[in-house]
Design an enzyme around this catalytic site. Structure first.
Site, PDB file in Angstrom:
ATOM      1  N   ASP A 158     -13.950 -13.987 -20.671  1.00  0.00           N
ATOM      2  CA  ASP A 158     -12.504 -14.798 -20.725  1.00  0.00           C
ATOM      3  C   ASP A 158     -12.289 -16.059 -21.428  1.00  0.00           C
ATOM      4  OD1 ASP A 158     -13.635 -16.085 -17.947  1.00  0.00           O
ATOM      5  OD2 ASP A 158     -12.114 -14.381 -16.982  1.00  0.00           O
ATOM      6  N   ASP A 172      -6.062 -19.403 -23.247  1.00  0.00           N
ATOM      7  CA  ASP A 172      -4.441 -19.222 -22.889  1.00  0.00           C
ATOM      8  C   ASP A 172      -4.375 -19.819 -21.974  1.00  0.00           C
ATOM      9  OD1 ASP A 172      -6.132 -17.328 -21.012  1.00  0.00           O
ATOM     10  OD2 ASP A 172      -3.622 -15.302 -21.908  1.00  0.00           O
ATOM     11  N   ASP A 209     -10.395  -3.841 -18.018  1.00  0.00           N
ATOM     12  CA  ASP A 209     -11.436  -4.387 -16.891  1.00  0.00           C
ATOM     13  C   ASP A 209      -9.763  -5.111 -15.661  1.00  0.00           C
ATOM     14  OD1 ASP A 209      -9.816  -7.325 -18.057  1.00  0.00           O
ATOM     15  OD2 ASP A 209     -11.413  -7.580 -16.392  1.00  0.00           O
ATOM     16  N   CYS A 258     -17.355  14.507  -6.810  1.00  0.00           N
ATOM     17  CA  CYS A 258     -18.283  13.520  -7.869  1.00  0.00           C
ATOM     18  C   CYS A 258     -19.987  14.117  -7.688  1.00  0.00           C
ATOM     19  CB  CYS A 258     -17.886  11.950  -6.460  1.00  0.00           C
ATOM     20  SG  CYS A 258     -18.512  10.114  -7.818  1.00  0.00           S
ATOM     21  N   CYS A 296     -21.994  12.092  -7.917  1.00  0.00           N
ATOM     22  CA  CYS A 296     -22.657  10.300  -8.509  1.00  0.00           C
ATOM     23  C   CYS A 296     -23.790   9.822  -7.334  1.00  0.00           C
ATOM     24  CB  CYS A 296     -21.857   8.824  -8.286  1.00  0.00           C
ATOM     25  SG  CYS A 296     -21.716   8.677  -6.451  1.00  0.00           S
ATOM     26  N   CYS A 324     -22.663   9.691  -3.626  1.00  0.00           N
ATOM     27  CA  CYS A 324     -21.969  11.118  -3.141  1.00  0.00           C
ATOM     28  C   CYS A 324     -23.405  12.547  -3.243  1.00  0.00           C
ATOM     29  CB  CYS A 324     -20.980  12.263  -4.124  1.00  0.00           C
ATOM     30  SG  CYS A 324     -19.923  10.192  -4.068  1.00  0.00           S
ATOM     31  N   HIS A 347     -20.563   4.275  -6.090  1.00  0.00           N
ATOM     32  CA  HIS A 347     -19.387   5.154  -5.621  1.00  0.00           C
ATOM     33  C   HIS A 347     -18.166   5.137  -7.025  1.00  0.00           C
ATOM     34  CE1 HIS A 347     -16.721   9.067  -5.513  1.00  0.00           C
ATOM     35  NE2 HIS A 347     -15.516   7.690  -5.288  1.00  0.00           N
TER      36      HIS A 347
HETATM   37 ZN   LIG Z   1     -19.472   9.257  -6.225  1.00  0.00          ZN
END
Ligand SMILES: [Zn+2]
Length: 378
Positions: free
Chosen positions: A92, A146, A278, A316, A318, A321, A347
């Site tokens: 940024d 900016d 983002d 999930c 991941c 999990c 997660h």
């Molecule tokens: Zn997860």
């Protein structure tokens, strides 16, 4: 070349499936970009962020300028090499943090004088200086300097702020174009360079937003961001501003909405034609014990999870999990263990990145709308 942008599909709702070719990574869009403020996505190591499928992450110019310093990072080969992140980076402009974190700031047409939130030292940022700092950091994408208009803002205040942002955009791009070949990896990556995106401001005034977009487009940036949202305004106003600006932006360049949002928001905006987003929300909320799941928001500190053997999110897959229970994550949080923030963040990032991956697959499968554009190269 700075960037390439190839539109693969456009839906009749405006959604876009595209491929953004950056010097360090070809990014499949729409994309969610985790925030790595001080050269780290807080609490998670770079190899894990890669495994989660992040293609492009953010660094904050304000933080890195103050510590360890942009010249130090340049000497160490740029931010990619310093933090050992081989994929794409975006920085940024530093403007948002100067306005939100620093003390005793004083804005003039020339730039902003401010005191560091770390040690009280005095600094002066101009558009030219922001470009120099971002070129030293060497992200794939840099942002114009900016002023983020606060909310609420009177019309006269929003007009004055926009005047400043447009003048600074002109100075940003003029300075950037003169120096963009100085990035440290220019020769190593066969003469490729950084890109510069302009930022649409204008507060919550539709006509000012339109004026902002039109004037920036005349300056011919490599991509366009919509800034000054998620600053406390009601959500329907955020949506209204995005819907107003998106159709004005060149269809053949990437579009980035800064600082959004909740899981359902990023999904909605991606379907409307936003290519990049983002937000600190998934990472910051994780460190406070708030998990985003397919069943809604889950506060892991809640006593009801004390002996809950189930995974944080049953839908999930991941790495958290698959391995840990709600009861264990709650215990880590209660005990103040460092692993707590790490697992919760993994997660939440998996959840956010999973949403984008699903939306990309849906857009990919959508009917192609006639009138496709040739690939854009700059
Ligand atoms: Zn997860």
């Amino acid at each position: 070349m700075s960037l390439g942008f190839d539109l693969i599909r456009t839906t009749d709702q405006g959604g876009r499936r595209a491929r953004l070719d950056l010097p360090h990574q070809t990014v499949e869009t729409p994309v969610f970009m985790p925030v790595g403020t001080a050269g780290t996505v807080k609490a998670v190591a770079q190899d894990v962020v890669e495994t989660l499928g992040a293609q492009l992450i953010l660094g904050n110019t304000y933080h890195l300028y103050l510590r360890p310093g942009h010249e130090a990072i340049r000497r160490m080969g740029g931010l990619h090499r310093f933090m050992s992140w081989p994929r794409a980076l975006l920085t940024d402009s530093g403007g948002f943090q100067v306005f939100s974190l620093s003390q005793l700031r004083k804005v003039s047409d020339e730039g902003v004088r401010f005191r560091s939130h770390l040690d009280g030292s005095s600094h002066f940022f101009t558009p030219e200086h922001s470009m120099d700092v971002q070129i030293a950091l060497g992200a794939d994408i840099a942002m114009a300097f900016d002023e983020c208009t606060e909310y609420p803002a009177e019309r006269s205040r929003a007009e004055e702020s926009l005047r400043l942002t447009l003048a600074w955009a002109r100075r940003s791009i003029d300075h950037f174009r003169g120096h963009q070949n100085e990035v440290v990896w220019h020769d190593e990556l066969n003469g490729r360079t950084q890109s510069l995106f302009g930022i649409v401001q204008g507060g919550m005034y539709r006509d000012l937003r339109r004026e902002s977009a039109e004037r920036l487009i005349e300056m011919n940036f490599d991509g366009y961001a919509i800034g000054g949202l998620s600053v406390g305004e009601p959500r329907d106003l955020t949506l209204e501003m995005i819907a107003e600006v998106l159709p004005l932006l060149p269809a053949n360049k990437p579009r980035y909405v800064m600082g959004v949002g909740y899981p359902d928001e990023i999904e909605q905006y991606a379907r409307m034609g936003v290519d990049m987003m983002d937000c600190v929300l998934p990472t910051r909320a994780a460190r406070h014990g708030l998990l985003f799941t397919s069943e809604g928001r889950l506060n892991i500190k809640n006593k009801r999870y004390a002996e809950d053997q189930g995974p944080p999110d049953p839908a999930c897959d991941c790495m958290v999990c698959r391995r840990y229970s709600r009861a264990y994550l709650r215990h880590l949080m209660q005990a103040g263990e460092a692993l707590s923030g790490t697992l919760n963040t993994i997660h939440n990032l998996a959840y956010y990145l999973g949403i984008m991956s699903r939306v990309r697959a849906e857009l990919q499968a959508a009917e192609r709308v006639p009138g496709g554009l040739p690939p854009f190269r700059t």
